[in-house]
Design a protein around this motif. Sequence first.
Motif, PDB file in Angstrom:
ATOM      1  N   UNK A 124       0.830  -1.204   0.000  1.00 13.52           N
ATOM      2  CA  UNK A 124       0.000   0.000   0.000  1.00 13.52           C
ATOM      3  C   UNK A 124       0.865   1.256   0.000  1.00 13.52           C
ATOM      4  N   UNK A 125       1.910   1.236   0.795  1.00 17.59           N
ATOM      5  CA  UNK A 125       2.800   2.397   0.852  1.00 17.59           C
ATOM      6  C   UNK A 125       3.517   2.583  -0.480  1.00 17.59           C
ATOM      7  N   UNK A 126       3.983   1.474  -1.053  1.00 20.73           N
ATOM      8  CA  UNK A 126       4.644   1.540  -2.348  1.00 20.73           C
ATOM      9  C   UNK A 126       3.693   2.068  -3.423  1.00 20.73           C
ATOM     10  N   UNK A 132     -20.555  -1.024  -2.192  1.00 23.77           N
ATOM     11  CA  UNK A 132     -19.308  -1.647  -1.744  1.00 23.77           C
ATOM     12  C   UNK A 132     -18.215  -1.498  -2.806  1.00 23.77           C
ATOM     13  N   UNK A 133     -18.565  -1.684  -4.074  1.00 14.05           N
ATOM     14  CA  UNK A 133     -17.578  -1.532  -5.143  1.00 14.05           C
ATOM     15  C   UNK A 133     -17.107  -0.081  -5.260  1.00 14.05           C
ATOM     16  N   UNK A 134     -18.021   0.848  -5.104  1.00 15.64           N
ATOM     17  CA  UNK A 134     -17.653   2.260  -5.168  1.00 15.64           C
ATOM     18  C   UNK A 134     -16.733   2.632  -4.009  1.00 15.64           C
ATOM     19  N   UNK A 135     -17.051   2.151  -2.823  1.00 17.06           N
ATOM     20  CA  UNK A 135     -16.215   2.426  -1.652  1.00 17.06           C
ATOM     21  C   UNK A 135     -14.839   1.787  -1.806  1.00 17.06           C
ATOM     22  N   UNK A 150       3.050   5.804  -3.016  1.00 15.91           N
ATOM     23  CA  UNK A 150       4.210   6.595  -3.444  1.00 15.91           C
ATOM     24  C   UNK A 150       4.369   6.543  -4.962  1.00 15.91           C
ATOM     25  N   UNK A 151       4.154   5.395  -5.538  1.00 18.79           N
ATOM     26  CA  UNK A 151       4.249   5.234  -6.996  1.00 18.79           C
ATOM     27  C   UNK A 151       3.204   6.099  -7.702  1.00 18.79           C
ATOM     28  N   UNK A 152       1.959   6.031  -7.235  1.00 18.71           N
ATOM     29  CA  UNK A 152       0.888   6.846  -7.818  1.00 18.71           C
ATOM     30  C   UNK A 152       1.187   8.337  -7.667  1.00 18.71           C
ATOM     31  N   UNK A 153       1.701   8.723  -6.519  1.00 20.92           N
ATOM     32  CA  UNK A 153       2.011  10.127  -6.277  1.00 20.92           C
ATOM     33  C   UNK A 153       3.099  10.618  -7.221  1.00 20.92           C
ATOM     34  N   UNK A 154       4.085   9.774  -7.488  1.00 20.21           N
ATOM     35  CA  UNK A 154       5.178  10.164  -8.369  1.00 20.21           C
ATOM     36  C   UNK A 154       4.727  10.283  -9.826  1.00 20.21           C
ATOM     37  N   UNK A 211      -9.024   2.371  -2.737  1.00 22.94           N
ATOM     38  CA  UNK A 211      -7.838   2.003  -3.508  1.00 22.94           C
ATOM     39  C   UNK A 211      -7.108   3.233  -4.034  1.00 22.94           C
ATOM     40  N   UNK A 212      -7.837   4.293  -4.308  1.00 22.86           N
ATOM     41  CA  UNK A 212      -7.214   5.487  -4.847  1.00 22.86           C
ATOM     42  C   UNK A 212      -6.860   6.514  -3.771  1.00 22.86           C
ATOM     43  N   UNK A 213      -7.337   6.299  -2.559  1.00 25.02           N
ATOM     44  CA  UNK A 213      -6.965   7.141  -1.433  1.00 25.02           C
ATOM     45  C   UNK A 213      -7.149   8.619  -1.702  1.00 25.02           C
ATOM     46  N   UNK A 214      -6.099   9.369  -1.431  1.00 19.70           N
ATOM     47  CA  UNK A 214      -6.177  10.822  -1.574  1.00 19.70           C
ATOM     48  C   UNK A 214      -6.231  11.271  -3.034  1.00 19.70           C
TER      49      UNK A 214
END
Length: 108
Positions: free
Chosen positions: A4-6, A45-48, A9-13, A53-56
């Motif tokens: 999750x952390x990876x 449930x799928x929407x949540x 960070x990957x998405x943010x980059x 999964x996409x977080x912020x």
Amino acid sequence: PWWKKFRHEYDRMLLFGSHETIDLPVAVVIAVNSSDPDVVSKTKALLERTRQEHGELWNPNLLKHFLLVHDCQNGDIEMAKRQLEGMKLAFGKNECHMIQLNSKVSDL
């Protein structure tokens, strides 16, 4: 836990600048099967799950479209229509539609 952390960070980059629209999603399509006994709960449930999964990175103003997939060979069309009406009440009448598929294999 590290995944999750990876991924975060990957998405943010990978984000582009706010003036670029290359990585800007324009919509999300949530599809559920009419054979599910409670399509509204399943859709929520799928929407949540998608939001989590996409977080912020999730945009709350993202266009959402909800699709009820109905197999005409294996399901009751009247029940599917009632489920679609329930989805329309929960998510909006213009955001919900049903697609009817025919899984019967041709005898040819």
